[in-house]
Design an enzyme around this catalytic site. Structure first.
Site, PDB file in Angstrom:
ATOM      1  N   LYS A 153     -11.452  -2.231   0.489  1.00 29.47           N
ATOM      2  CA  LYS A 153     -11.465  -1.818   1.854  1.00 29.47           C
ATOM      3  C   LYS A 153     -12.520  -0.906   2.118  1.00 29.47           C
ATOM      4  O   LYS A 153     -12.831  -1.173   3.285  1.00 29.47           O
ATOM      5  CB  LYS A 153      -9.888  -1.160   2.118  1.00 29.47           C
ATOM      6  CG  LYS A 153      -8.856  -1.952   2.308  1.00 29.47           C
ATOM      7  CD  LYS A 153      -7.731  -0.965   2.961  1.00 29.47           C
ATOM      8  CE  LYS A 153      -6.528  -2.014   3.132  1.00 29.47           C
ATOM      9  NZ  LYS A 153      -5.335  -1.483   3.745  1.00 29.47           N
TER      10      LYS A 153
ATOM     11  N   LYS B  19      -6.939 -13.281  -0.017  1.00 30.84           N
ATOM     12  CA  LYS B  19      -5.793 -13.189   0.489  1.00 30.84           C
ATOM     13  C   LYS B  19      -5.776 -13.150   2.045  1.00 30.84           C
ATOM     14  O   LYS B  19      -6.568 -12.862   2.589  1.00 30.84           O
ATOM     15  CB  LYS B  19      -5.522 -11.529   0.287  1.00 30.84           C
ATOM     16  CG  LYS B  19      -3.954 -11.232   0.255  1.00 30.84           C
ATOM     17  CD  LYS B  19      -3.938  -9.592  -0.144  1.00 30.84           C
ATOM     18  CE  LYS B  19      -4.642  -8.911   0.939  1.00 30.84           C
ATOM     19  NZ  LYS B  19      -4.215  -7.368   0.949  1.00 30.84           N
TER      20      LYS B  19
ATOM     21  N   LYS C 100      -4.742  -8.931   7.760  1.00 27.21           N
ATOM     22  CA  LYS C 100      -4.812  -8.819   9.146  1.00 27.21           C
ATOM     23  C   LYS C 100      -6.372  -8.347   9.576  1.00 27.21           C
ATOM     24  O   LYS C 100      -6.569  -8.539  10.556  1.00 27.21           O
ATOM     25  CB  LYS C 100      -3.979  -7.369   9.472  1.00 27.21           C
ATOM     26  CG  LYS C 100      -2.940  -7.282   9.158  1.00 27.21           C
ATOM     27  CD  LYS C 100      -2.086  -5.906   9.181  1.00 27.21           C
ATOM     28  CE  LYS C 100      -0.793  -5.920   8.642  1.00 27.21           C
ATOM     29  NZ  LYS C 100      -0.486  -4.459   8.399  1.00 27.21           N
TER      30      LYS C 100
HETATM   31  P1  TYM Z   1       0.733  -3.816   4.583  1.00 26.06           P
HETATM   32  O1  TYM Z   1       1.022  -3.280   5.831  1.00 26.06           O
HETATM   33  O2  TYM Z   1      -0.727  -3.747   4.251  1.00 26.06           O
HETATM   34  O3  TYM Z   1       1.446  -5.042   4.169  1.00 26.06           O
HETATM   35  C1  TYM Z   1       2.872  -4.909   4.372  1.00 26.06           C
HETATM   36  C2  TYM Z   1       3.545  -5.568   3.148  1.00 26.06           C
HETATM   37  O4  TYM Z   1       3.019  -7.096   3.198  1.00 26.06           O
HETATM   38  C3  TYM Z   1       2.545  -7.380   2.103  1.00 26.06           C
HETATM   39  N1  TYM Z   1       1.461  -8.458   2.061  1.00 26.06           N
HETATM   40  C4  TYM Z   1       1.351  -9.649   1.468  1.00 26.06           C
HETATM   41  N2  TYM Z   1       2.280 -10.173   0.885  1.00 26.06           N
HETATM   42  C5  TYM Z   1       1.899 -11.397   0.282  1.00 26.06           C
HETATM   43  N3  TYM Z   1       0.828 -11.862   0.759  1.00 26.06           N
HETATM   44  C6  TYM Z   1      -0.274 -11.302   1.394  1.00 26.06           C
HETATM   45  N4  TYM Z   1      -1.397 -11.824   1.867  1.00 26.06           N
HETATM   46  C7  TYM Z   1       0.161  -9.984   2.000  1.00 26.06           C
HETATM   47  N5  TYM Z   1      -0.566  -9.189   2.811  1.00 26.06           N
HETATM   48  C8  TYM Z   1       0.238  -8.203   3.048  1.00 26.06           C
HETATM   49  C9  TYM Z   1       2.153  -6.111   1.312  1.00 26.06           C
HETATM   50  O5  TYM Z   1       1.993  -6.389  -0.114  1.00 26.06           O
HETATM   51  C10 TYM Z   1       3.262  -5.106   1.635  1.00 26.06           C
HETATM   52  O6  TYM Z   1       4.515  -5.279   0.980  1.00 26.06           O
HETATM   53  N6  TYM Z   1       0.396   0.401   1.594  1.00 26.06           N
HETATM   54  C11 TYM Z   1       1.375  -0.540   2.293  1.00 26.06           C
HETATM   55  C12 TYM Z   1       2.468   0.111   3.259  1.00 26.06           C
HETATM   56  C13 TYM Z   1       3.292   1.077   2.483  1.00 26.06           C
HETATM   57  C14 TYM Z   1       4.517   1.156   1.503  1.00 26.06           C
HETATM   58  C15 TYM Z   1       4.920   2.325   1.437  1.00 26.06           C
HETATM   59  C16 TYM Z   1       4.901   0.136   1.388  1.00 26.06           C
HETATM   60  C17 TYM Z   1       2.864   2.310   3.005  1.00 26.06           C
HETATM   61  N7  TYM Z   1       3.905   3.389   2.255  1.00 26.06           N
HETATM   62  C18 TYM Z   1       5.523   2.751   0.584  1.00 26.06           C
HETATM   63  C19 TYM Z   1       6.017   0.314   0.327  1.00 26.06           C
HETATM   64  C20 TYM Z   1       6.309   1.477  -0.017  1.00 26.06           C
HETATM   65  C21 TYM Z   1       0.343  -1.417   2.968  1.00 26.06           C
HETATM   66  O7  TYM Z   1      -0.752  -1.086   3.468  1.00 26.06           O
HETATM   67  O8  TYM Z   1       1.095  -2.659   3.485  1.00 26.06           O
END
Ligand code: TYM
Length: 334
Positions: free
Chosen positions: A114, A198, A201
């Protein structure tokens, strides 16, 4: 055993098929099991680790709630809330940042991706972001955390922080060690323009992803333009290792239909992409069109979405404020 589930999604707009298949679809299934206690967090503190337009952020917080509900998460049975309204998250994150080691954070691959080439210009928050994630999970004694493959390393860090805190303060079992719940298959959905990247967003081209707010026409046009290769679909799963776009599209089809990749391969083996894409479009429209319609409907009822958050924040605060009180006592604050 009753599972305590915690997971989070950033309200940064453009929630997409990867978020749905990697995480939200799993949230729904776990949330429908009466033995589970599920907490789903809109992680707005994480969102501001990169620049956000304040007005858009407010809307995106609501849209994330709308997406949860439209996908099938019952806000009465599960807690849905936003992180910034429960102050224990920020407090615990500070304390845990004094437990976590620089060396641990330096290994985080997502920060490297990132921050890109210009690490010096990345926010300090982006660097310490996994520590806040540990705070989210550990405040609720979560036993299981459903996430996509890209969050695996962050979860390992949460486990390390919990173990070190318990050791440092001689509090055996005080912070619970969470287990990741990562699906074996389909936990990493790839870009429609490049099967080695991947689905994300932040990718500039909207053609690279199916957004959960896309209508039928957008889905049709994006799948028609999705990158493929010149060969017919394979008969053998091993062949897919060399054909990332074919693997991704077949995986999306399998995941949406809840069947194995092997079964999809045998269904389409020898067929050409144009025929397969018709079936893929059909299942995408069947599954996603009702969700995008419901998101639109819910977004016109802001009071309802705000009430979900009010109620969820109150419940989350009741749990987290107790835990942070104990954490502070253990550290020696009075
Ligand atoms: P975030 O907002 O980037 O993504 C949310 C969830 O979507 C999954 N994800 C994917 N899974 C499969 N293929 C993809 N291309 C893909 N893109 C995103 C992510 O793995 C995630 O599960 N840090 C985390 C949010 C967070 C969190 C937490 C998660 C903050 N605190 C505590 C679990 C527990 C994040 O940025 O997810």
């Amino acid at each position: 055993m009753n599972k305590k589930i915690f997971s989070g999604v950033q309200p940064t707009g453009n929630l997409h098929l990867g978020n749905y298949l990697g995480a939200i679809k799993n949230f729904v299934e776990l949330g429908n099991d009466r033995n589970n206690h599920c907490i789903y967090c809109v992680v707005d503190l994480h969102a501001i680790t990169v620049k956000q337009d304040p007005k858009l952020l407010t809307e995106n917080i609501r849209e994330t709630v709308a997406t949860f509900v439209a996908s099938g998460i019952d806000p009465e049975k599960n807690i849905i809330f936003n992180q910034s309204r429960v102050s224990a998250h920020a407090e615990a994150a500070w304390i845990f940042s004094c437990v976590a080691r620089m060396g641990w954070l330096n290994r985080m691959t997502q920060f490297k991706e990132k921050a890109g080439k210009d690490k010096e210009k990345a926010s300090v928050g982006l660097y310490s972001y996994p520590v806040l994630m540990a705070a989210d999970i550990l405040l609720y004694d979560a036993t299981h955390v459903p996430v996509g493959e890209d969050q695996k390393q962050h979860l390992e860090l949460s486990r390390d922080i919990a173990q070190k805190f318990n050791n440092d303060f001689q509090q055996e079992n005080f912070l619970k060690i969470p287990e990741p719940l990562i699906q074996k298959e389909f936990s990493r959905i790839m870009s429609l323009r490049d099967g080695t990247k991947k689905m994300s967003k932040s990718e500039v081209s909207d053609l690279s992803r199916i957004n959960l707010t896309d209508n039928k026409d957008a889905i049709i046009s994006k799948i028609k333009k999705a990158k493929t290769d010149p060969m017919p679909l394979p008969a053998d799963i091993k062949e897919l290792d060399k054909r990332p776009e074919a693997k991704n599209l077949l995986s999306i089809y399998s995941s949406l239909n809840d069947v194995t990749l092997e079964k999809t391969i045998s269904q389409f083996s020898g067929k050409n992409f144009s025929e397969f894409k018709e079936s893929l479009i059909q299942v995408l429209v069947d599954k996603l069109d009702p969700i995008s319609g419901e998101i639109n409907k819910l977004m016109s009822n802001k009071d309802y979405l705000d009430r979900i958050l009010d109620l969820g924040c109150e419940k989350a605060n009741n749990i987290a404020s107790e835990k942070i009180k104990k954490i502070k006592q253990i550290v020696g604050f009075n």
